[in-house]
Design a protein around this motif. Sequence first.
Motif, PDB file in Angstrom:
ATOM      1  N   ASP A   3       0.860  -1.344   0.006  1.00  0.00           N
ATOM      2  CA  ASP A   3      -0.010   0.058   0.085  1.00  0.00           C
ATOM      3  C   ASP A   3       1.029   1.219   0.013  1.00  0.00           C
ATOM      4  N   THR A   4       1.174   1.698  -1.187  1.00  0.00           N
ATOM      5  CA  THR A   4       2.120   2.887  -1.319  1.00  0.00           C
ATOM      6  C   THR A   4       1.419   4.276  -0.703  1.00  0.00           C
ATOM      7  N   ALA A   5       0.254   4.316  -0.607  1.00  0.00           N
ATOM      8  CA  ALA A   5      -0.646   5.432   0.050  1.00  0.00           C
ATOM      9  C   ALA A   5      -0.245   5.591   1.653  1.00  0.00           C
ATOM     10  N   ARG A   6      -0.256   4.295   2.068  1.00  0.00           N
ATOM     11  CA  ARG A   6      -0.083   4.557   3.728  1.00  0.00           C
ATOM     12  C   ARG A   6       1.273   3.757   3.962  1.00  0.00           C
ATOM     13  N   LYS A   7       2.062   3.630   2.986  1.00  0.00           N
ATOM     14  CA  LYS A   7       3.560   3.066   3.350  1.00  0.00           C
ATOM     15  C   LYS A   7       3.606   2.040   4.292  1.00  0.00           C
ATOM     16  N   LYS A   8       2.870   0.937   3.900  1.00  0.00           N
ATOM     17  CA  LYS A   8       2.884  -0.595   4.577  1.00  0.00           C
ATOM     18  C   LYS A   8       2.859  -1.387   3.607  1.00  0.00           C
ATOM     19  N   ALA A   9       3.339  -2.585   3.976  1.00  0.00           N
ATOM     20  CA  ALA A   9       3.153  -3.767   3.000  1.00  0.00           C
ATOM     21  C   ALA A   9       3.019  -5.078   3.662  1.00  0.00           C
ATOM     22  N   ALA A  10       2.092  -5.892   2.990  1.00  0.00           N
ATOM     23  CA  ALA A  10       2.011  -7.549   3.574  1.00  0.00           C
ATOM     24  C   ALA A  10       3.035  -8.212   2.977  1.00  0.00           C
ATOM     25  N   LEU A  11       3.984  -8.863   3.853  1.00  0.00           N
ATOM     26  CA  LEU A  11       4.753  -9.761   3.271  1.00  0.00           C
ATOM     27  C   LEU A  11       4.588 -11.218   3.714  1.00  0.00           C
ATOM     28  N   TYR A  12       4.590 -12.032   2.515  1.00  0.00           N
ATOM     29  CA  TYR A  12       4.082 -13.484   3.035  1.00  0.00           C
ATOM     30  C   TYR A  12       5.326 -14.122   2.192  1.00  0.00           C
ATOM     31  N   ASN A  13       5.742 -15.180   3.063  1.00  0.00           N
ATOM     32  CA  ASN A  13       6.886 -16.041   2.465  1.00  0.00           C
ATOM     33  C   ASN A  13       6.502 -17.585   2.052  1.00  0.00           C
ATOM     34  N   GLY A  14       5.127 -17.682   2.006  1.00  0.00           N
ATOM     35  CA  GLY A  14       4.458 -19.023   1.622  1.00  0.00           C
ATOM     36  C   GLY A  14       3.991 -19.672   2.960  1.00  0.00           C
ATOM     37  N   THR A  15       4.291 -19.356   4.198  1.00  0.00           N
ATOM     38  CA  THR A  15       4.177 -19.879   5.522  1.00  0.00           C
ATOM     39  C   THR A  15       3.444 -18.716   6.461  1.00  0.00           C
ATOM     40  N   ALA A  16       4.175 -17.909   6.661  1.00  0.00           N
ATOM     41  CA  ALA A  16       3.823 -16.983   7.736  1.00  0.00           C
ATOM     42  C   ALA A  16       3.651 -15.535   6.955  1.00  0.00           C
ATOM     43  N   CYS A  17       3.009 -14.571   7.394  1.00  0.00           N
ATOM     44  CA  CYS A  17       2.623 -13.382   6.779  1.00  0.00           C
ATOM     45  C   CYS A  17       2.798 -12.253   7.867  1.00  0.00           C
ATOM     46  N   LEU A  18       3.149 -11.082   7.397  1.00  0.00           N
ATOM     47  CA  LEU A  18       3.202  -9.998   8.539  1.00  0.00           C
ATOM     48  C   LEU A  18       3.096  -8.674   7.697  1.00  0.00           C
ATOM     49  N   ILE A  19       2.740  -7.620   8.542  1.00  0.00           N
ATOM     50  CA  ILE A  19       2.605  -6.437   7.895  1.00  0.00           C
ATOM     51  C   ILE A  19       3.733  -5.389   8.404  1.00  0.00           C
ATOM     52  N   SER A  20       4.220  -4.737   7.522  1.00  0.00           N
ATOM     53  CA  SER A  20       5.355  -3.945   7.933  1.00  0.00           C
ATOM     54  C   SER A  20       5.288  -2.562   7.337  1.00  0.00           C
ATOM     55  N   PRO A  21       5.925  -1.571   8.046  1.00  0.00           N
ATOM     56  CA  PRO A  21       6.001  -0.294   7.395  1.00  0.00           C
ATOM     57  C   PRO A  21       7.036  -0.315   6.236  1.00  0.00           C
ATOM     58  N   ALA A  22       6.419   0.555   5.051  1.00  0.00           N
ATOM     59  CA  ALA A  22       7.334   0.264   3.929  1.00  0.00           C
ATOM     60  C   ALA A  22       7.501   1.658   3.226  1.00  0.00           C
ATOM     61  N   ASP A  23       8.467   1.991   2.402  1.00  0.00           N
ATOM     62  CA  ASP A  23       8.730   3.574   1.838  1.00  0.00           C
ATOM     63  C   ASP A  23       7.475   3.307   0.788  1.00  0.00           C
ATOM     64  N   GLU A  24       7.156   4.431   0.419  1.00  0.00           N
ATOM     65  CA  GLU A  24       6.105   4.839  -0.709  1.00  0.00           C
ATOM     66  C   GLU A  24       6.599   4.262  -1.976  1.00  0.00           C
ATOM     67  N   ARG A  25       7.916   4.438  -2.350  1.00  0.00           N
ATOM     68  CA  ARG A  25       8.494   3.787  -3.542  1.00  0.00           C
ATOM     69  C   ARG A  25       9.696   2.573  -2.916  1.00  0.00           C
ATOM     70  N   VAL A  26       9.418   1.557  -3.700  1.00  0.00           N
ATOM     71  CA  VAL A  26      10.324   0.435  -3.281  1.00  0.00           C
ATOM     72  C   VAL A  26      10.742  -0.164  -4.583  1.00  0.00           C
ATOM     73  N   SER A  27      12.100  -0.083  -4.899  1.00  0.00           N
ATOM     74  CA  SER A  27      12.854  -0.787  -5.948  1.00  0.00           C
ATOM     75  C   SER A  27      12.654  -2.211  -6.022  1.00  0.00           C
ATOM     76  N   VAL A  28      12.090  -2.693  -7.161  1.00  0.00           N
ATOM     77  CA  VAL A  28      11.770  -4.139  -7.150  1.00  0.00           C
ATOM     78  C   VAL A  28      12.375  -4.768  -8.483  1.00  0.00           C
ATOM     79  N   ALA A  29      13.208  -5.566  -8.633  1.00  0.00           N
ATOM     80  CA  ALA A  29      13.974  -6.207  -9.823  1.00  0.00           C
ATOM     81  C   ALA A  29      13.150  -7.293 -10.237  1.00  0.00           C
ATOM     82  N   LEU A  30      12.536  -7.033 -11.556  1.00  0.00           N
ATOM     83  CA  LEU A  30      11.773  -7.851 -12.298  1.00  0.00           C
ATOM     84  C   LEU A  30      12.419  -9.003 -12.816  1.00  0.00           C
ATOM     85  N   SER A  31      11.767 -10.140 -13.099  1.00  0.00           N
ATOM     86  CA  SER A  31      12.354 -11.222 -13.460  1.00  0.00           C
ATOM     87  C   SER A  31      12.159 -10.987 -15.099  1.00  0.00           C
TER      88      SER A  31
END
Length: 245
Positions: free
Chosen positions: A170-198
């Motif tokens: 959620d770029t508007a509220r600067k937070k993100a849900a992170l899921y690793n396939g087993t557990a999930c957490l919601i963490s603060p995140a910058d508005e812009r995140v650099s993601v390397a695409l495959s």
Amino acid sequence: MNIYITDGTEESFYTAAFTACTDTGCLVCSAREIQLCIDAALIRVAPDEEKCERVKRKLTLCDPHCLRDISLLLRRGWEGREQLALEYLRMIVKARAPVRDRLADKTVLAVRENCRKVTGEAHNFTGFLRFMEGEGGILYAPFAPDNDILELILPHFLRRLPAQPFIIHDTARKKAALYNGTACLISPADERVSVALSEREDAFRSLWQEYYDAVNIDMRPHERQMRGYMPARYWKFMPEKYIKR
């Protein structure tokens, strides 16, 4: 007049409501900028677990389902949400019973309409959210909803992608849900995140853009029709609209 300034969380709102419920003429809000009256007294409210739970217990005795109504209302992307929630809370406490069926009351109607906007946007984003494949196979989906709906849409994607690691940002509220396939957490995140695409994601995005260009007729623009099918505010992260080539 007292103005209770919360930090925007439910806990802070309920803590403020512990006193504000009987403070006639007060205001409760989380806005950073607010127009003050000459005699206004600012009261900054930090979450207090004991006060929060006492208010919730009282409300649950009056209406077992009202906490969900208030939770949805507090997710509304509107500066007056806390004050409306306080007025609704006061009605429930005064009636000592559910009031959601009092549709002749403007407060109840306002609560109903604002909750509908929150749940409606959450429903839309279960279909409109676009994932991109990053390096390592992790899916990444940025979005900027009008309302705070990340926690509302998360269960849908956890059911749909139970073994697939993903990030919903959620770029508007600067937070993100992170899921690793087993557990999930919601963490603060910058508005812009650099993601390397495959490499595969780059190929798919290019193919999608080529398809969009092929079916689109330049001499017959249909922006109005497109807006009818899907409001422009959902276009921001859609590759067919914003891929730079």
